[in-house]
Write a protein that holds these residues in place. Structure first.
Motif, mmCIF file in Angstrom:
data_model
loop_
_atom_site.group_PDB
_atom_site.id
_atom_site.type_symbol
_atom_site.label_atom_id
_atom_site.label_comp_id
_atom_site.label_asym_id
_atom_site.label_seq_id
_atom_site.Cartn_x
_atom_site.Cartn_y
_atom_site.Cartn_z
ATOM 1 N N ILE A 90 -62.679 -70.806 17.049
ATOM 2 C CA ILE A 90 -63.804 -70.023 16.762
ATOM 3 C C ILE A 90 -65.314 -70.165 17.490
ATOM 4 N N VAL A 91 -65.487 -71.366 17.343
ATOM 5 C CA VAL A 91 -66.727 -72.003 17.742
ATOM 6 C C VAL A 91 -67.038 -71.812 19.270
ATOM 7 N N LEU A 92 -66.060 -72.296 20.016
ATOM 8 C CA LEU A 92 -66.055 -72.354 21.403
ATOM 9 C C LEU A 92 -66.034 -71.250 21.979
ATOM 10 N N GLU A 93 -65.276 -70.050 21.521
ATOM 11 C CA GLU A 93 -65.215 -68.773 21.992
ATOM 12 C C GLU A 93 -66.469 -67.865 21.811
ATOM 13 N N GLY A 94 -67.480 -68.505 21.185
ATOM 14 C CA GLY A 94 -68.613 -67.984 20.837
ATOM 15 C C GLY A 94 -68.391 -66.748 19.889
ATOM 16 N N ARG A 95 -67.195 -66.850 18.805
ATOM 17 C CA ARG A 95 -67.043 -65.830 18.091
ATOM 18 C C ARG A 95 -67.566 -66.168 16.667
ATOM 19 N N ALA A 96 -68.264 -67.255 16.591
ATOM 20 C CA ALA A 96 -68.843 -67.719 15.198
ATOM 21 C C ALA A 96 -69.713 -66.631 14.375
ATOM 22 N N SER A 97 -70.351 -65.776 15.023
ATOM 23 C CA SER A 97 -71.152 -64.834 14.270
ATOM 24 C C SER A 97 -70.365 -63.623 14.252
ATOM 25 N N LYS A 98 -69.472 -63.032 15.371
ATOM 26 C CA LYS A 98 -68.454 -62.303 15.128
ATOM 27 C C LYS A 98 -67.306 -62.270 14.067
ATOM 28 N N ASP A 99 -66.885 -63.526 13.616
ATOM 29 C CA ASP A 99 -65.822 -63.853 13.181
ATOM 30 C C ASP A 99 -66.336 -64.894 12.045
ATOM 31 N N ALA A 100 -67.425 -64.643 11.384
ATOM 32 C CA ALA A 100 -67.878 -65.752 10.504
ATOM 33 C C ALA A 100 -67.216 -65.703 9.314
ATOM 34 N N SER A 101 -66.667 -64.598 8.713
ATOM 35 C CA SER A 101 -65.749 -65.018 7.547
ATOM 36 C C SER A 101 -64.599 -65.655 7.717
ATOM 37 N N ARG A 102 -64.114 -65.594 9.071
ATOM 38 C CA ARG A 102 -62.699 -66.534 9.301
ATOM 39 C C ARG A 102 -63.210 -67.825 9.397
ATOM 40 N N LEU A 103 -64.534 -68.161 10.056
ATOM 41 C CA LEU A 103 -64.958 -69.471 10.256
ATOM 42 C C LEU A 103 -65.378 -70.233 8.930
ATOM 43 N N ASP A 104 -65.894 -69.314 8.014
ATOM 44 C CA ASP A 104 -66.157 -69.938 6.770
ATOM 45 C C ASP A 104 -64.787 -70.103 5.978
#
Length: 336
Positions: A90-104
């Motif tokens: 998630i972090v490396l593909e730059g999806r941290a903001s778009k996929d914040a709920s999954r990252l959390d």
């Protein structure tokens, strides 16, 4: 390409001569793009900070005499390694903001597993084989426990550079206020260390409060960050600029401003942000920072860079001339 395997598969790869060894075939390329190269794309987190996690690459044979404790250790490490792989993806593909709920969700799960099994992770970081130490070092950072700080700091002297890089990543996620900064600064400024080690040292420093340091610690960080700023690797230049801004080294404004013309977009954005911060905390450097940002904004054809610099200019000056270059230039020229 090898992929992460579940706990039951990992348990079938235990070698007789390595106690509590977990074998998970995960290539570093799957988990992280490893180190960046100058001018290339750099993997970053949601704050724009480069990050490397070195995943284990070895596999080990089956041990029919595995004990219950060994099995438990294997299951714990396999589960944490799997979650770290999800987190890094998630972090490396730059999806941290778009996929914040999954990252959390992934981070919450990592925190739960790491805190529940901190004794296993500490033991494996201290006495386990390299594969286990790599996983334990990264996993301990999510434990949110003061018990993790000592083992992670000790791991900075590990003979494996992969373990050291993951220990620094662990320190960056742990964010313990008592973290000694000088040993981390030494890693950032060590030109002989690997790029992942130095990059994660920069990340670890960025995660800490650098505004209330003793003189010796502050000097050590400034020296290391200036070295990183001048490195050929773009990730290190990013960390160099951001750390200098965070520690409040206003004497480096001119040095940092030279990199507004860097070939790497992520470096330019970090430099712009750093100049805005330094100009805001030192009145004597305000005009210099504004002029440097205005010159860079009006001199670039890159709309993304232009927009980023404009945002930083507006934040620094509390003025909004929008895209009116002439007004920005006149404003900058009037400043002392």
């Amino acid at each position: 390409m090898a992929v992460a395997r579940g706990p039951s598969q990992a348990l079938r790869t235990l070698r007789p001569d390595l106690i509590r060894t977990i074998g998970i075939a995960i290539t570093a390329a799957v988990l992280f793009g490893c180190s960046s190269t100058s001018g290339g794309k750099t993997a970053t987190d949601q704050d724009g900070n480069p990050v490397d996690w070195i995943g284990p690459t070895e596999t080990v044979p089956y041990d029919p005499n595995i004990t219950k404790d060994d099995r438990k250790t294997g299951e714990v490490l396999a589960d944490i390694a799997r979650k770290l792989r999800l987190w890094s993806g998630i972090v490396l593909e730059g999806r941290a903001s778009k996929d914040a709920s999954r990252l959390d969700l992934v981070e919450s799960s990592l925190r739960y597993e790491a805190s529940k099994n901190i004794a296993i992770l500490v033991e494996q970081l201290e006495v386990g084989p390299p594969t286990n130490r790599q996983i334990a070092a990264a996993g301990l950072g999510f434990s949110e426990s003061t018990e993790a700080l000592g083992p992670l700091m000790a791991a900075l002297d590990d003979p494996s550079s992969e373990v050291v890089a993951n220990a620094l990543l662990g320190l960056s996620t742990l964010r313990d206020a008592e973290t000694p900064v000088a040993p981390i600064a030494a890693k950032l400024g060590d030109a002989l260390a690997s790029i992942p080690v130095r990059s994660n040292a920069g990340r670890a420093l960025r995660a800490l409060n650098l505004t209330e340091l003793g003189e010796s610690d502050r000097d050590a960080i400034i020296d290391a960050a200036r070295t990183a700023l001048g490195d050929d690797d773009s990730a290190l230049r990013v960390h160099g600029a951001l750390v200098l801004a965070q520690v409040g080294d206003s004497d480096s404004v001119g040095r940092i401003a030279r990199y507004l013309g860097d070939e790497s977009q992520i470096v330019v954005r970090a430099v712009s942000r750093s100049l805005a911060r330094l100009g805001s905390i030192d009145d004597a450097q305000f005009g210099r920072a504004v002029r440097a940002l205005v010159a860079a904004m009006t001199g670039t054809d890159d709309d993304t860079i232009r927009e980023a610099i404009l945002d930083d200019l507006q934040a620094l000056t509390k003025i909004n001339y929008g895209d009116d270059e002439e007004e920005w230039i006149k404003y900058a020229q009037k400043l002392p």
